[in-house]
Design a protein around this motif. Structure first.
Motif, PDB file in Angstrom:
ATOM      1  N   VAL A 204       0.861  -1.174   0.000  1.00 20.01           N
ATOM      2  CA  VAL A 204       0.000   0.000   0.000  1.00 20.01           C
ATOM      3  C   VAL A 204       0.902   1.231   0.000  1.00 20.01           C
ATOM      4  O   VAL A 204       1.647   1.465   0.955  1.00 20.01           O
ATOM      5  N   THR A 205       0.856   1.994  -1.068  1.00 19.03           N
ATOM      6  CA  THR A 205       1.715   3.169  -1.194  1.00 19.03           C
ATOM      7  C   THR A 205       1.157   4.323  -0.361  1.00 19.03           C
ATOM      8  O   THR A 205      -0.021   4.311   0.020  1.00 19.03           O
ATOM      9  N   PRO A 206       1.985   5.342  -0.102  1.00 20.46           N
ATOM     10  CA  PRO A 206       1.463   6.520   0.606  1.00 20.46           C
ATOM     11  C   PRO A 206       0.243   7.121  -0.079  1.00 20.46           C
ATOM     12  O   PRO A 206      -0.685   7.579   0.586  1.00 20.46           O
ATOM     13  N   ALA A 207       0.221   7.114  -1.404  1.00 19.78           N
ATOM     14  CA  ALA A 207      -0.946   7.640  -2.122  1.00 19.78           C
ATOM     15  C   ALA A 207      -2.179   6.772  -1.875  1.00 19.78           C
ATOM     16  O   ALA A 207      -3.299   7.272  -1.728  1.00 19.78           O
ATOM     17  N   ASP A 208      -1.961   5.437  -1.820  1.00 24.20           N
ATOM     18  CA  ASP A 208      -3.070   4.513  -1.578  1.00 24.20           C
ATOM     19  C   ASP A 208      -3.636   4.662  -0.171  1.00 24.20           C
ATOM     20  O   ASP A 208      -4.806   4.355   0.071  1.00 24.20           O
ATOM     21  N   GLU A 209      -2.824   5.108   0.771  1.00 23.60           N
ATOM     22  CA  GLU A 209      -3.277   5.201   2.165  1.00 23.60           C
ATOM     23  C   GLU A 209      -4.463   6.144   2.318  1.00 23.60           C
ATOM     24  O   GLU A 209      -5.273   5.987   3.230  1.00 23.60           O
ATOM     25  N   ALA A 210      -4.581   7.093   1.416  1.00 27.01           N
ATOM     26  CA  ALA A 210      -5.708   8.035   1.483  1.00 27.01           C
ATOM     27  C   ALA A 210      -7.044   7.342   1.237  1.00 27.01           C
ATOM     28  O   ALA A 210      -8.095   7.865   1.626  1.00 27.01           O
ATOM     29  N   THR A 211      -7.025   6.157   0.596  1.00 24.54           N
ATOM     30  CA  THR A 211      -8.266   5.445   0.300  1.00 24.54           C
ATOM     31  C   THR A 211      -8.647   4.456   1.391  1.00 24.54           C
ATOM     32  O   THR A 211      -9.689   3.801   1.293  1.00 24.54           O
ATOM     33  N   LEU A 212      -7.818   4.313   2.412  1.00 25.54           N
ATOM     34  CA  LEU A 212      -8.110   3.357   3.480  1.00 25.54           C
ATOM     35  C   LEU A 212      -9.266   3.850   4.344  1.00 25.54           C
ATOM     36  O   LEU A 212      -9.590   5.032   4.383  1.00 25.54           O
ATOM     37  N   TYR A 213      -9.883   2.907   5.068  1.00 27.75           N
ATOM     38  CA  TYR A 213     -10.894   3.293   6.042  1.00 27.75           C
ATOM     39  C   TYR A 213     -10.263   4.241   7.066  1.00 27.75           C
ATOM     40  O   TYR A 213      -9.073   4.118   7.378  1.00 27.75           O
ATOM     41  N   PRO A 214     -11.036   5.175   7.627  1.00 28.97           N
ATOM     42  CA  PRO A 214     -10.467   6.097   8.619  1.00 28.97           C
ATOM     43  C   PRO A 214      -9.773   5.385   9.772  1.00 28.97           C
ATOM     44  O   PRO A 214      -8.697   5.800  10.213  1.00 28.97           O
ATOM     45  N   TYR A 215     -10.366   4.285  10.266  1.00 26.38           N
ATOM     46  CA  TYR A 215      -9.743   3.601  11.409  1.00 26.38           C
ATOM     47  C   TYR A 215      -8.383   3.030  11.038  1.00 26.38           C
ATOM     48  O   TYR A 215      -7.446   3.054  11.852  1.00 26.38           O
ATOM     49  N   SER A 216      -8.237   2.538   9.812  1.00 29.39           N
ATOM     50  CA  SER A 216      -6.942   1.992   9.385  1.00 29.39           C
ATOM     51  C   SER A 216      -5.892   3.098   9.313  1.00 29.39           C
ATOM     52  O   SER A 216      -4.743   2.913   9.740  1.00 29.39           O
ATOM     53  N   ARG A 217      -6.275   4.240   8.760  1.00 25.35           N
ATOM     54  CA  ARG A 217      -5.323   5.356   8.655  1.00 25.35           C
ATOM     55  C   ARG A 217      -4.862   5.815  10.036  1.00 25.35           C
ATOM     56  O   ARG A 217      -3.674   6.062  10.253  1.00 25.35           O
TER      57      ARG A 217
END
Length: 351
Positions: A204-217
């Motif tokens: 999961v790239t830094p750019a992909d992290e923006a699409t994660l569920y809020p709790y995961s981030r």
């Protein structure tokens, strides 16, 4: 075309008022058992199943039902221990007021869907006959959240929100507890397995992290903050938070030549899958590799998982209370969490 059977049709056939037929279905305490049985027998004979819920809600202004927005398949939802605990808490509170639960599916990933596919998911939200809704892990800009807002329906969420009501935990602080625990054990090579729309096992790239569920981030951010400077943190997709996808993620991580010394999963389901794969590969969990989870669902204790305990059942109970009694409940509740240390974590191994 056959004649449409209505509440009035049953009343005329049974020789009673339309109110009596309505009471037979909705307020049985208003009728004698003999009269109710007679009315229901006539209704069955005519093929009448009861008053229309949508029409009744338009007349009374209440549907006596609460919606639950699911961004996972309904079949999967009933195999997820977190979801089952949340539904249990909701049902416990709603049962006292004879309020129903309506499960409303939504596409798990909005990004990449066509406008028609988004509209199809939104149709279920627009058509639902409900008085309010619960949404777990959705952001302010999620289409389902916007659709409920457009309908002016009360909404309670499990993630932080500037507007509206929420019952949440401090995911970032819980992530710090995990990171601090691993740091105290000497771990500098850590992989984090997260629920993600990406293929399981993929980075999961830094750019992909923006699409994660809020709790995961938030949990990921907390882990990073607590690890020492210079620690290496890899983020890997665990797919849709299922045992099968967790095994794929674990296989990819444990097969790497620079295998991490610790793997932090953002659910117990994914963490248990990591433990399973590691054990099959002959690794001693807690010695050769440390594993942590999140939630403390029943499988965590049986797997020996170090995890973060959150009061899931209580979360569901409070969310329901907020919808049923908004005047006597707070707009925002933060529930406590606790790091539970078990045998799946230990000091960093010598290599």
């Amino acid at each position: 075309m056959g004649v449409r059977i209505t509440l009035r049709s049953v009343a005329e056939a049974a020789g009673v008022s339309t109110a009596a037929v309505s009471y037979a279905f909705n307020r049985p305490d208003r009728l004698s058992s003999e009269m109710r049985s007679r009315i229901l027998a006539v209704a069955r004979e005519l093929g009448y199943s009861g008053p229309d819920a949508a029409a009744r809600s338009l007349r009374t202004g209440r549907a006596n039902a609460i919606g639950v927005i699911f961004t996972t398949g309904l079949t999967y939802a009933f195999s997820d221990p977190y979801v089952l605990a949340l539904l249990g808490g909701l049902a416990e509170t709603l049962a006292h007021s004879r309020t129903s639960l309506v499960l409303i599916p939504f596409a798990p990933v909005v990004a990449g869907l066509s406008d028609a596919e988004v509209r199809e998911s939104l149709d279920a939200v627009h058509r639902a006959v409900i008085d309010g809704a619960v949404a777990d892990g959705l952001t302010d800009d999620h289409p389902a959240v916007r659709a409920l807002s457009d309908r002016s329906l009360p909404l309670v969420r499990s993630s932080d929100t500037a507007a509206g009501r929420c019952v949440m935990i401090d995911d970032r602080q819980a992530g710090r507890e995990i990171g601090r625990h691993l740091a105290d054990l000497g771990h500098h090579e850590v992989a984090v397995v997260v629920s993600s729309p990406s293929e399981p096992g993929c980075a999961v790239t830094p750019a992909d992290e923006a699409t994660l569920y809020p709790y995961s981030r938030h949990r990921l951010a907390g882990i990073r903050e607590a690890l020492p400077a210079g620690a290496r943190v890899r983020v890997v997709s665990g797919g849709n938070n299922a045992d099968a996808t967790g095994r794929l993620a674990a296989t990819a991580l444990l097969a790497a030549p620079d295998r991490p010394t610790a793997i932090a999963a953002d659910s117990d389901v994914l963490a248990a899958a990591v433990v399973e794969v590691a054990t099959v590969q002959g690794l001693r969990v807690g010695h050769d590799v440390s594993v942590t989870g999140f939630d403390d669902v029943p499988l965590a204790a049986s797997t020996g998982l170090t995890t973060v305990r959150q009061p899931i059942h209580e979360k569901g109970r409070l969310m329901a209370r907020m919808l049923l009694d908004p005047d006597n409940t707070p707009n925002r509740v933060t529930l406590p969490t606790e790091l539970v240390v078990r045998s799946s974590t230990g000091p960093v191994p010598n290599r």
